[in-house]
Design a protein around this motif. Structure first.
Motif, PDB file in Angstrom:
ATOM      1  N   GLY A   1      11.937   9.876  -1.867  1.00  0.00           N
ATOM      2  CA  GLY A   1      11.234  11.110  -1.593  1.00  0.00           C
ATOM      3  C   GLY A   1       9.737  10.913  -1.447  1.00  0.00           C
ATOM      4  O   GLY A   1       9.238   9.796  -1.247  1.00  0.00           O
ATOM      5  N   PRO A   2       8.961  12.007  -1.565  1.00  0.00           N
ATOM      6  CA  PRO A   2       7.498  11.918  -1.416  1.00  0.00           C
ATOM      7  C   PRO A   2       6.839  10.955  -2.397  1.00  0.00           C
ATOM      8  O   PRO A   2       5.861  10.299  -2.056  1.00  0.00           O
ATOM      9  CB  PRO A   2       7.046  13.366  -1.661  1.00  0.00           C
ATOM     10  CG  PRO A   2       8.239  14.198  -1.320  1.00  0.00           C
ATOM     11  CD  PRO A   2       9.423  13.392  -1.724  1.00  0.00           C
ATOM     12  N   ALA A   3       7.372  10.862  -3.612  1.00  0.00           N
ATOM     13  CA  ALA A   3       6.791   9.946  -4.588  1.00  0.00           C
ATOM     14  C   ALA A   3       6.924   8.497  -4.122  1.00  0.00           C
ATOM     15  O   ALA A   3       6.056   7.661  -4.410  1.00  0.00           O
ATOM     16  CB  ALA A   3       7.457  10.118  -5.946  1.00  0.00           C
ATOM     17  N   GLY A   4       8.007   8.188  -3.402  1.00  0.00           N
ATOM     18  CA  GLY A   4       8.159   6.848  -2.854  1.00  0.00           C
ATOM     19  C   GLY A   4       7.109   6.536  -1.810  1.00  0.00           C
ATOM     20  O   GLY A   4       6.618   5.400  -1.730  1.00  0.00           O
ATOM     21  N   VAL A   5       6.752   7.529  -0.996  1.00  0.00           N
ATOM     22  CA  VAL A   5       5.687   7.330  -0.009  1.00  0.00           C
ATOM     23  C   VAL A   5       4.353   7.099  -0.705  1.00  0.00           C
ATOM     24  O   VAL A   5       3.579   6.219  -0.325  1.00  0.00           O
ATOM     25  CB  VAL A   5       5.605   8.548   0.934  1.00  0.00           C
ATOM     26  CG1 VAL A   5       4.433   8.393   1.907  1.00  0.00           C
ATOM     27  CG2 VAL A   5       6.909   8.724   1.691  1.00  0.00           C
ATOM     28  N   LEU A   6       4.077   7.890  -1.744  1.00  0.00           N
ATOM     29  CA  LEU A   6       2.837   7.710  -2.494  1.00  0.00           C
ATOM     30  C   LEU A   6       2.760   6.316  -3.105  1.00  0.00           C
ATOM     31  O   LEU A   6       1.709   5.663  -3.059  1.00  0.00           O
ATOM     32  CB  LEU A   6       2.731   8.768  -3.591  1.00  0.00           C
ATOM     33  CG  LEU A   6       1.490   8.692  -4.484  1.00  0.00           C
ATOM     34  CD1 LEU A   6       0.221   8.917  -3.662  1.00  0.00           C
ATOM     35  CD2 LEU A   6       1.582   9.706  -5.617  1.00  0.00           C
ATOM     36  N   HIS A   7       3.878   5.858  -3.652  1.00  0.00           N
ATOM     37  CA  HIS A   7       3.886   4.503  -4.237  1.00  0.00           C
ATOM     38  C   HIS A   7       3.655   3.446  -3.166  1.00  0.00           C
ATOM     39  O   HIS A   7       2.897   2.491  -3.375  1.00  0.00           O
ATOM     40  CB  HIS A   7       5.221   4.253  -4.936  1.00  0.00           C
ATOM     41  CG  HIS A   7       5.431   2.814  -5.296  1.00  0.00           C
ATOM     42  ND1 HIS A   7       6.176   1.952  -4.496  1.00  0.00           N
ATOM     43  CD2 HIS A   7       4.979   2.067  -6.338  1.00  0.00           C
ATOM     44  CE1 HIS A   7       6.180   0.759  -5.034  1.00  0.00           C
ATOM     45  NE2 HIS A   7       5.470   0.789  -6.148  1.00  0.00           N
ATOM     46  N   ALA A   8       4.291   3.609  -2.005  1.00  0.00           N
ATOM     47  CA  ALA A   8       4.135   2.617  -0.939  1.00  0.00           C
ATOM     48  C   ALA A   8       2.690   2.557  -0.456  1.00  0.00           C
ATOM     49  O   ALA A   8       2.152   1.471  -0.205  1.00  0.00           O
ATOM     50  CB  ALA A   8       5.067   2.960   0.221  1.00  0.00           C
ATOM     51  N   ILE A   9       2.035   3.704  -0.345  1.00  0.00           N
ATOM     52  CA  ILE A   9       0.641   3.723   0.101  1.00  0.00           C
ATOM     53  C   ILE A   9      -0.262   3.086  -0.951  1.00  0.00           C
ATOM     54  O   ILE A   9      -1.130   2.260  -0.636  1.00  0.00           O
ATOM     55  CB  ILE A   9       0.199   5.166   0.400  1.00  0.00           C
ATOM     56  CG1 ILE A   9       1.001   5.729   1.578  1.00  0.00           C
ATOM     57  CG2 ILE A   9      -1.299   5.213   0.699  1.00  0.00           C
ATOM     58  CD1 ILE A   9       0.734   7.191   1.861  1.00  0.00           C
ATOM     59  N   ALA A  10      -0.078   3.483  -2.213  1.00  0.00           N
ATOM     60  CA  ALA A  10      -0.904   2.919  -3.284  1.00  0.00           C
ATOM     61  C   ALA A  10      -0.705   1.408  -3.394  1.00  0.00           C
ATOM     62  O   ALA A  10      -1.668   0.648  -3.577  1.00  0.00           O
ATOM     63  CB  ALA A  10      -0.579   3.604  -4.614  1.00  0.00           C
ATOM     64  N   ASP A  11       0.537   0.961  -3.287  1.00  0.00           N
ATOM     65  CA  ASP A  11       0.825  -0.475  -3.360  1.00  0.00           C
ATOM     66  C   ASP A  11       0.186  -1.214  -2.187  1.00  0.00           C
ATOM     67  O   ASP A  11      -0.356  -2.317  -2.355  1.00  0.00           O
ATOM     68  CB  ASP A  11       2.340  -0.679  -3.357  1.00  0.00           C
ATOM     69  CG  ASP A  11       2.721  -2.129  -3.596  1.00  0.00           C
ATOM     70  OD1 ASP A  11       2.331  -2.686  -4.630  1.00  0.00           O
ATOM     71  OD2 ASP A  11       3.410  -2.712  -2.728  1.00  0.00           O
ATOM     72  N   HIS A  12       0.219  -0.610  -1.003  1.00  0.00           N
ATOM     73  CA  HIS A  12      -0.390  -1.221   0.179  1.00  0.00           C
ATOM     74  C   HIS A  12      -1.905  -1.344   0.011  1.00  0.00           C
ATOM     75  O   HIS A  12      -2.494  -2.392   0.325  1.00  0.00           O
ATOM     76  CB  HIS A  12      -0.057  -0.373   1.410  1.00  0.00           C
ATOM     77  CG  HIS A  12      -0.685  -0.851   2.680  1.00  0.00           C
ATOM     78  ND1 HIS A  12      -0.305  -2.007   3.327  1.00  0.00           N
ATOM     79  CD2 HIS A  12      -1.691  -0.318   3.429  1.00  0.00           C
ATOM     80  CE1 HIS A  12      -1.037  -2.177   4.407  1.00  0.00           C
ATOM     81  NE2 HIS A  12      -1.892  -1.168   4.499  1.00  0.00           N
ATOM     82  N   VAL A  13      -2.544  -0.305  -0.496  1.00  0.00           N
ATOM     83  CA  VAL A  13      -3.992  -0.316  -0.678  1.00  0.00           C
ATOM     84  C   VAL A  13      -4.397  -1.350  -1.727  1.00  0.00           C
ATOM     85  O   VAL A  13      -5.354  -2.115  -1.543  1.00  0.00           O
ATOM     86  CB  VAL A  13      -4.493   1.087  -1.068  1.00  0.00           C
ATOM     87  CG1 VAL A  13      -5.963   1.048  -1.485  1.00  0.00           C
ATOM     88  CG2 VAL A  13      -4.308   2.055   0.091  1.00  0.00           C
TER      89      VAL A  13
END
Length: 336
Positions: A152-164
């Motif tokens: 869900g949306p939390a997975g997208v947030l984690h992916a962005i934070a991990d990428h940064v």
């Protein structure tokens, strides 16, 4: 007004599949309809924008119910890394960094930008400022993994934070290599004595520190937020651990840069003193023949040895002898 020029991508993600509706509003209606009729569904809409204008973000605020204060921050940019909660949604600011590897000695090494993330139960809106650190790679990785979309949306947030944060690690490693190269130059036998590059690195390290360090506290508190599902909290703790490693590396590199700058200044002063000693030594050596020639050049009638046949060779011998003795003395003391 709907975003036109600033929109990068938008799509609805339902049951691990990407669905492209006619527009953003239609995508959101499709997702919410699916979540109402399907128990435990985590369908969501992800809208990505790049440097949007104020009317475009305000239009999205009406569609998704975003808080006006968060919308204002997203438009103005230049915000401090933070995490704020507004009702059922959350607003997060991430600083992005990129290593430019400038060929010019005085050119910038690190470029900074920002990613603003609006996170809701069924939507993710990302607003990116700056030309670097695009999220296309993150979106493609999530779309290729149905298990990632299922978070869900939390997975997208984690992916962005991990990428940064991964970008932070890469830049910190490259800056460490740059510092090691400058350190070797400073302590080389032949030094350029140019501290401009070192000062530039020091300034870039401070920019890097300002981008990374303030995120540590918000990211550490993120797993305790109610908008983060319990099964995602371990993932955010892992990102927090990576960020802590980056902060430690940046802090040590910043201290190393300060030490290199002080060493370069000390070495520059030592080399300047060494040059002054050499100049003073040659001035002292040349002062002897200058003094003798000046005395015997006064053209008085009654001066000793001026009428002697051996006077001229004797004066030359005295000049050479004294100059040789002074030269040997200065060499022995390390001045020449």
């Amino acid at each position: 007004m709907p975003p036109v020029d600033s929109i990068v991508e938008y799509a609805a993600y339902i049951e691990g599949e990407k669905t492209r509706a006619a527009g953003i509003v239609e995508s959101l209606e499709l997702v919410r309809r699916h979540n109402r009729i399907t128990e435990g569904a985590k369908a969501f809409v992800w809208v990505g924008l790049h440097e949007p204008a104020a009317p475009e973000v305000e239009w999205l605020a009406e569609v998704f119910g975003l808080h006006p204060l968060a919308v204002e921050d997203a438009v103005k940019a230049h915000q401090r890394p933070k995490v704020e909660r507004y009702g059922d949604s959350m607003f997060m600011v991430l600083k992005t960094i990129a290593y430019l590897d400038s060929a010019e000695p005085a050119g910038e090494i690190i470029a900074t930008g920002e990613i603003m993330i609006f996170l809701g139960p069924d939507f993710v809106v990302t607003v990116r400022h700056g030309e670097h650190c695009p999220l296309t790679e993150v979106r493609e990785r999530i779309e290729d993994g149905p298990d990632l979309l299922a978070r869900g949306p939390a997975g997208v947030l984690h992916a962005i934070a991990d990428h940064v944060v991964d970008r932070y690690l890469q830049v910190a490693d490259l800056m460490q290599l740059e510092l090691e190269d400058v350190e070797a130059t400073v302590f080389a036998d032949v030094s350029s004595r140019d501290i401009n590059r070192i000062y530039q690195l020091k300034r870039e390290m401070l920019d890097l520190k300002r981008a990374v360090t303030p995120l540590q506290a918000p990211l550490a508190a993120l797993p305790q937020r109610r908008v983060i599902p319990s099964d995602m909290r371990e993932y955010f703790r892992d990102v927090g651990d990576h960020l802590a490693r980056v902060c430690e590396q940046v802090e040590s590199s910043n201290e190393l840069c300060s030490s290199i700058l002080q060493a370069a200044l000390a070495r520059s002063n030592a080399l300047a003193n060494e040059d002054m000693r050499k100049i003073s030594s040659w001035v002292a050596i040349l002062a002897v023949p200058t003094m003798i020639a000046g005395i015997y050049g006064m053209n008085f009638d009654f001066m000793p040895e001026t009428r002697q046949v051996w006077g001229y060779p004797a004066v030359l011998a005295v000049m050479v002898t004294v100059c040789v003795l002074l030269h040997r003395g200065f060499r022995r003391n390390g001045w020449l």
